[in-house]
Design a protein around this motif. Sequence first.
Motif, short mmCIF file in Angstrom:
data_model
loop_
_atom_site.label_atom_id
_atom_site.label_comp_id
_atom_site.label_asym_id
_atom_site.label_seq_id
_atom_site.Cartn_x
_atom_site.Cartn_y
_atom_site.Cartn_z
N VAL A 149 0.84 -1.20 0.00
CA VAL A 149 0.00 0.00 0.00
C VAL A 149 0.88 1.26 0.00
CG1 VAL A 149 -1.76 1.29 1.26
CG2 VAL A 149 -1.86 -1.21 1.17
N VAL A 150 1.95 1.24 0.80
CA VAL A 150 2.84 2.39 0.87
C VAL A 150 3.51 2.62 -0.49
CG1 VAL A 150 4.92 3.31 1.95
CG2 VAL A 150 3.20 2.13 3.34
N ARG A 151 4.01 1.57 -1.13
CA ARG A 151 4.68 1.73 -2.42
C ARG A 151 3.73 2.28 -3.47
NH1 ARG A 151 6.88 -3.41 -1.24
NH2 ARG A 151 5.44 -4.36 -2.74
N THR A 152 2.50 1.74 -3.51
CA THR A 152 1.53 2.22 -4.48
C THR A 152 1.14 3.67 -4.21
OG1 THR A 152 0.65 -0.03 -4.69
CG2 THR A 152 -0.71 1.78 -5.52
N ALA A 153 0.95 4.00 -2.93
CA ALA A 153 0.55 5.36 -2.58
C ALA A 153 1.64 6.36 -2.91
CB ALA A 153 0.21 5.42 -1.09
N LEU A 154 2.90 5.97 -2.82
CA LEU A 154 3.99 6.88 -3.15
C LEU A 154 4.23 6.97 -4.66
CD1 LEU A 154 6.59 6.00 -0.37
CD2 LEU A 154 5.17 8.04 -0.52
N THR A 155 3.95 5.91 -5.38
CA THR A 155 4.20 5.90 -6.82
C THR A 155 3.20 6.76 -7.58
OG1 THR A 155 5.13 3.67 -6.66
CG2 THR A 155 4.47 4.42 -8.84
N LEU A 156 1.93 6.72 -7.18
CA LEU A 156 0.89 7.44 -7.92
C LEU A 156 1.11 8.96 -7.93
CD1 LEU A 156 -2.30 5.40 -6.95
CD2 LEU A 156 -1.03 5.37 -9.10
N PRO A 157 1.37 9.61 -6.79
CA PRO A 157 1.62 11.06 -6.88
C PRO A 157 2.91 11.40 -7.63
CG PRO A 157 1.96 10.28 -4.65
CD PRO A 157 1.31 9.16 -5.40
N LEU A 158 3.90 10.49 -7.62
CA LEU A 158 5.10 10.74 -8.40
C LEU A 158 4.79 10.72 -9.90
CD1 LEU A 158 7.91 8.80 -6.51
CD2 LEU A 158 7.69 11.26 -6.79
N CYS A 159 3.92 9.80 -10.32
CA CYS A 159 3.50 9.79 -11.72
C CYS A 159 2.74 11.06 -12.08
CB CYS A 159 2.65 8.55 -11.99
SG CYS A 159 3.53 6.98 -11.82
N TRP A 160 1.91 11.50 -11.16
CA TRP A 160 1.19 12.76 -11.36
C TRP A 160 2.18 13.92 -11.49
CZ3 TRP A 160 -2.55 15.20 -7.19
CH2 TRP A 160 -3.19 16.30 -7.76
N ALA A 161 3.18 13.94 -10.63
CA ALA A 161 4.20 14.99 -10.70
C ALA A 161 4.98 14.92 -12.01
CB ALA A 161 5.14 14.89 -9.51
N ALA A 162 5.23 13.71 -12.51
CA ALA A 162 5.96 13.57 -13.78
C ALA A 162 5.16 14.18 -14.92
CB ALA A 162 6.24 12.09 -14.05
N VAL A 163 3.86 14.03 -14.91
CA VAL A 163 3.02 14.60 -15.96
C VAL A 163 2.94 16.12 -15.82
CG1 VAL A 163 0.69 14.66 -16.93
CG2 VAL A 163 1.68 12.48 -16.20
N ARG A 164 2.86 16.59 -14.58
CA ARG A 164 2.69 18.02 -14.35
C ARG A 164 3.97 18.82 -14.55
NH1 ARG A 164 -1.29 20.78 -14.96
NH2 ARG A 164 -0.23 22.35 -13.68
N GLY A 165 5.04 18.39 -13.90
CA GLY A 165 6.25 19.21 -13.87
C GLY A 165 7.49 18.57 -14.41
N GLY A 166 7.42 17.32 -14.86
CA GLY A 166 8.59 16.67 -15.42
C GLY A 166 9.63 16.35 -14.36
N ILE A 167 10.86 16.16 -14.82
CA ILE A 167 11.94 15.76 -13.91
C ILE A 167 12.28 16.86 -12.93
CG2 ILE A 167 13.85 16.55 -15.36
CD1 ILE A 167 15.27 13.92 -14.64
N ALA A 168 11.98 18.12 -13.25
CA ALA A 168 12.24 19.22 -12.32
C ALA A 168 11.42 19.09 -11.06
CB ALA A 168 11.95 20.56 -12.99
N LEU A 169 10.27 18.44 -11.12
CA LEU A 169 9.43 18.23 -9.95
C LEU A 169 9.63 16.84 -9.36
CD1 LEU A 169 7.24 19.32 -8.07
CD2 LEU A 169 5.52 18.56 -9.72
N VAL A 170 9.86 15.85 -10.21
CA VAL A 170 9.98 14.47 -9.74
C VAL A 170 11.27 14.25 -8.96
CG1 VAL A 170 10.33 12.10 -10.53
CG2 VAL A 170 8.47 13.46 -11.47
N ALA A 171 12.38 14.82 -9.44
CA ALA A 171 13.67 14.57 -8.78
C ALA A 171 13.68 15.04 -7.32
CB ALA A 171 14.79 15.24 -9.58
N PRO A 172 13.26 16.26 -6.98
CA PRO A 172 13.21 16.63 -5.56
C PRO A 172 12.25 15.79 -4.75
CG PRO A 172 13.17 18.60 -6.95
CD PRO A 172 12.97 17.42 -7.85
N LEU A 173 11.11 15.41 -5.33
CA LEU A 173 10.16 14.57 -4.59
C LEU A 173 10.75 13.19 -4.32
CD1 LEU A 173 6.69 15.43 -6.18
CD2 LEU A 173 7.60 16.09 -3.94
N ASN A 174 11.48 12.64 -5.28
CA ASN A 174 12.14 11.35 -5.04
C ASN A 174 13.11 11.44 -3.86
OD1 ASN A 174 11.30 9.17 -6.67
ND2 ASN A 174 12.24 10.10 -8.47
N ALA A 175 13.90 12.51 -3.82
CA ALA A 175 14.84 12.68 -2.72
C ALA A 175 14.11 12.83 -1.39
CB ALA A 175 15.73 13.89 -2.98
#
Length: 586
Positions: free
Chosen positions: A243-269
């Motif tokens: 559940v934790v992995r799925t819950a963290l993956t979905l907003p990251l995919c959303w961030a990838a669509v919205r802001g690209g790597i400029a938004l995904v990279a800080p969120l991953n960290a």
Amino acid sequence: MKDSRPSDLRFGASLDAPATGRNAARTGGWMRPPGAFAGCAALSFLLGLSYYFPAQASLGITADPSLSALAWPAPAMGVALLWRRRVREWPLYLLLAAGALALQGMRAPSAWSAVDVMLAVLTLLQVVLGAWLGRRWIARDGRLDSSRRLLLFALLLPVGLSMLHSTLAGAVLWWGSAADWLAPWRGVFVAAAVAMLTLVPALLAWGTPAVSAVLRERSNWSPIAVTFACLALVLIPGIHDEVVRTALTLPLCWAAVRGGIALVAPLNAAIAIGMVCLTLAGFGPYVEYGYGLWTLQVDLIGIAVLSLLLAVSIGERQRMAARLDQARRFESLGFLAGGVAHDFNNVLGTIRACAEIAGERIPPDGPGQAELAQLARATDRGIDMTQQILLAARQGDPTRECVDLGALIDEAIEMARPLCPSHIRIARAPTPGHGATEPSPLVLAHRGQLLRAVQNLLRNAVQAARQQVTLTVGAHSNAARREDRFDIVLGDPWAHEAGAHGWVEVLDDGHGIAAVHWPHLFDPFYSTRQAQGGSGLGLAIVAGVASGHGGFVGMATAPGRGSLFRLEVPLFDTAVSVPPLERRSA
């Protein structure tokens, strides 16, 4: 849903907002922020402090699970720190890190052993090797904005460098303490891999104009808020790791669509740091079900790879769509311009012919001669305007010849100085790495079109400058790596790397170009100076000349620090015979 990123042909993002100069990839240049050196020195000191923990063999790498959590940020921070620093600056930062490490070692309760020193030196070497691999084989500017760059980054740093470091570290521990070699290798490798994969892209992207633009968009805060809300799910007792992995993956995919790597990279960290800290504090399924920190780090690697690949793929698709849209606009304009210019030239030709006939029938000193001369000049300007429209629309295949790029720049400067305001100084800077006696590069181009393009760049720079406009010419061979990074590029700088190219750079010290104008900067009839009589054809003609000659044009800018434009065209191949007439005309 509107994407927050500008739909341009190709945008760059630099760590130093942006650090561009005569060589736009060099971070130590005319756009370097004032606090860059102090920030890097402070980060080097903190890096040295973090080296102290993994260097202590007394922590017990097989018994203490917190070692990987203490060690994993250090090499990644060092690699990101040195990546875009000039190589001659590296010794200073490494010296600061080693000094902080030695200071902590002197305060340690027990004296350093040979194992401690070897582990410390090994970690410093890992930082140097990682930064060199990134600059040499991935991208000097640190932009992981293509599938090729991301693949090279993943193979060289999280996989290759982490595996090499963990192998050598395991061998040192096995030699110094007779510990099991496989256990430390396994822990160090996964910890280093997740650090390289999450922290390095985030630190390279943080502080760049792309991240600032993404954070200014209010709609992008929604995936950020959802990501931290999903991170808080770890605090719920009894929640499963799936559940934790799925819950963290979905907003990251959303961030990838919205802001690209400029938004995904800080969120991953942020996710990696948050999950590791919460797990060490005793919260979450990885503690409750006994999976451990190693399993968490493996899951973090999977999440990071998925989100980064998605962000880069979407960015490439958007840039390709922008190129196609730009090509369609120019094609439509080309068809329209071709038909209109042909008919308009016929009309202008008729007017000019009638004016010449009338001038022959009127005495030279008779009434009407001045008006007829003015009519002839007006028709000449109209014909010249139709040629500009055709050039901006990229119509025709001009005859090319051998052109001395230095002589052409000197001619453009001499023509611009009489029209230049008295407070603006136009100067030609020496070519980097070349002596004053070395000949200027020879390019294969249509001299009139190239001169017009340079004049347009120079005219725009004079209008934008506060005190100084600087022109530079140069050339690079087909073996030279491109070090340049631009905020916007029309044409692919890597598409023609099989041949040598000559380049012209025009630098002004004006106020810079706002990001809102970047997507339309090279569009025909788009001008920010319409009130001052701007036609919007200047940069469109530059783009047309670059495209027609198989080159490219790039722009780098920073608020309050001016703008730099580079026009690049193929060098003249001396093996190709050129008639003497063309050589003299060049």
